[in-house]
Write an enzyme that holds these catalytic residues in place. Structure first.
Site, mmCIF file in Angstrom:
data_model
loop_
_atom_site.group_PDB
_atom_site.id
_atom_site.type_symbol
_atom_site.label_atom_id
_atom_site.label_comp_id
_atom_site.label_asym_id
_atom_site.label_seq_id
_atom_site.Cartn_x
_atom_site.Cartn_y
_atom_site.Cartn_z
ATOM 1 N N GLU A 104 69.732 -7.634 -65.174
ATOM 2 C CA GLU A 104 68.521 -8.219 -64.587
ATOM 3 C C GLU A 104 68.590 -8.126 -63.066
ATOM 4 O O GLU A 104 69.670 -8.274 -62.475
ATOM 5 C CB GLU A 104 68.403 -9.688 -65.035
ATOM 6 N N ASP A 106 66.396 -9.797 -59.909
ATOM 7 C CA ASP A 106 65.428 -10.890 -59.762
ATOM 8 C C ASP A 106 64.878 -11.090 -58.367
ATOM 9 O O ASP A 106 65.642 -11.140 -57.389
ATOM 10 C CB ASP A 106 66.124 -12.239 -60.076
ATOM 11 N N GLU A 108 62.620 -14.457 -57.268
ATOM 12 C CA GLU A 108 61.937 -15.691 -57.671
ATOM 13 C C GLU A 108 61.454 -16.379 -56.404
ATOM 14 O O GLU A 108 62.214 -16.535 -55.443
ATOM 15 C CB GLU A 108 62.868 -16.614 -58.463
ATOM 16 N N HIS A 121 64.279 -16.378 -53.729
ATOM 17 C CA HIS A 121 65.568 -16.437 -54.422
ATOM 18 C C HIS A 121 65.813 -15.078 -55.074
ATOM 19 O O HIS A 121 64.938 -14.555 -55.759
ATOM 20 C CB HIS A 121 65.468 -17.545 -55.485
ATOM 21 N N ARG A 132 74.914 -14.550 -58.697
ATOM 22 C CA ARG A 132 75.020 -13.765 -57.461
ATOM 23 C C ARG A 132 73.787 -14.044 -56.584
ATOM 24 O O ARG A 132 73.104 -13.131 -56.124
ATOM 25 C CB ARG A 132 75.124 -12.275 -57.789
ATOM 26 N N TRP A 198 63.975 -28.492 -60.986
ATOM 27 C CA TRP A 198 65.020 -27.943 -60.109
ATOM 28 C C TRP A 198 64.505 -27.166 -58.898
ATOM 29 O O TRP A 198 65.204 -27.027 -57.903
ATOM 30 C CB TRP A 198 65.948 -27.010 -60.890
ATOM 31 N N GLY A 202 65.860 -29.145 -55.227
ATOM 32 C CA GLY A 202 66.701 -29.542 -56.346
ATOM 33 C C GLY A 202 66.004 -30.428 -57.359
ATOM 34 O O GLY A 202 66.671 -31.136 -58.120
ATOM 35 N N ARG A 279 81.936 -23.462 -54.494
ATOM 36 C CA ARG A 279 81.592 -22.920 -55.808
ATOM 37 C C ARG A 279 82.701 -22.011 -56.346
ATOM 38 O O ARG A 279 82.829 -21.845 -57.568
ATOM 39 C CB ARG A 279 80.293 -22.139 -55.682
#
Length: 291
Positions: A104, A106, A108, A121, A132, A198, A202, A279
């Site tokens: 995929e 993306d 967004e 995004h 990623r 979200w 957030g 992360r």
């Protein structure tokens, strides 16, 4: 020697052939290239196929997908995003394959409160694994007019560009063990949906349904430089190269484009997974070490 009238007839016939060819070459439209897949009438193809709109209300969003699958390509679409208070909405525009180990690519667009910038995004999945993400603000109002969002996907790299300016490059790093999307044909998808759990800060900012319906618009799709996939074979030959107009299959960023990419990432990038140490306490993904 032909008479003047015969010459005129020949010229007229030639002009008609040229006009007919030009019209057919440029007359691609959303009816030919896409299917509306969900939304109960909230997605519409308008203006003889030149415009497609998606809308979202409290009951449902909407979406479409390409009729063709592609395995590599240079794909452009012009979008005009939901104006005003679009907080909680997401307009997704992406390439994706099927199955549990899907690939995929993306875009967004995360909605905003009026006056706040949209967040763009981006993400790349290979063999079902994503994580990623890079996120950006844009240097213009994406709701005021149409802008071109492009994906260049060839065997060496994926380049995301906005109005011709590269914002992200994801290189093939299979040599250091990073899977790269190169074996699964993908369709183009787009959807407008509610993600107020979200999407905006957030999930702190909820969708204001008094502003509905929310509408995003699409035009000027171009996949002329793409390898359509059908019945297990590609429209591009194995010997396709720059000599037959497929320069994009080996295209990379030149020094000017690299400079523009750095400008965007220095001034407009707001999140980069390759710098998120919390992360990845065990170390960043291996592709993050590539220049």
């Amino acid at each position: 020697m032909a008479s003047p009238s015969a010459s005129s007839l020949c010229i007229t016939t030639l002009l008609l052939v040229v006009v007919s060819w030009a019209t057919s070459a440029s007359a691609r439209n959303f009816y030919q290239d896409f299917d509306i897949t969900w939304g109960d009438g909230r997605a519409q193809i308008l203006n003889n196929g030149d415009l497609l709109t998606l809308s979202l209300d409290k009951a449902s969003g909407s979406g479409f997908q390409s009729k063709n699958e592609y395995l590599f390509g240079k794909i452009d679409m012009q979008l005009k995003l939901v104006p005003g208070n679009s907080a909680g909405t997401v307009t997704a525009y992406y390439l994706s394959s099927n199955g549990s180990t899907w690939d995929e690519i993306d875009y967004e667009f995360l909605g905003n409160l009026s006056g706040d910038p949209y967040i763009l995004h981006t993400n790349v999945f290979s063999q079902g694994k994503g994580n990623r993400e890079q996120q950006f603000y844009l240097w213009f109002d994406p709701t005021a007019d149409f802008h071109t969002y492009s994906i260049l996907w060839n065997p060496q790299r994926i380049i995301f560009s906005v109005d011709g300016t590269p914002i992200r490059e994801f290189k093939n790093a299979e040599s250091i063990g990073v899977p790269f999307p190169k074996a699964q044909p993908m369709r183009i998808f787009s959807s407008l949906w509610n993600a107020d759990d979200w999407a905006t800060r957030g999930g702190l900012v909820k969708t204001d349904w008094t502003q509905a319906p929310f509408t995003a618009s699409y035009r000027n799709f171009n996949a002329d430089n793409a390898c359509a996939w059908s019945s297990g074979s590609s429209s591009c030959t194995s010997s396709s190269s720059s000599s037959d107009g497929n320069e994009w299959l080996s295209e990379e960023l030149d020094s000017t484009s690299q400079g523009r990419l750095k400008w965007v990432q220095s001034n407009y990038m707001i999140y980069n997974y390759c710098t998120d140490a919390k992360r990845f306490p065990q170390g960043f993904p291996p592709e993050c070490t590539m220049s």
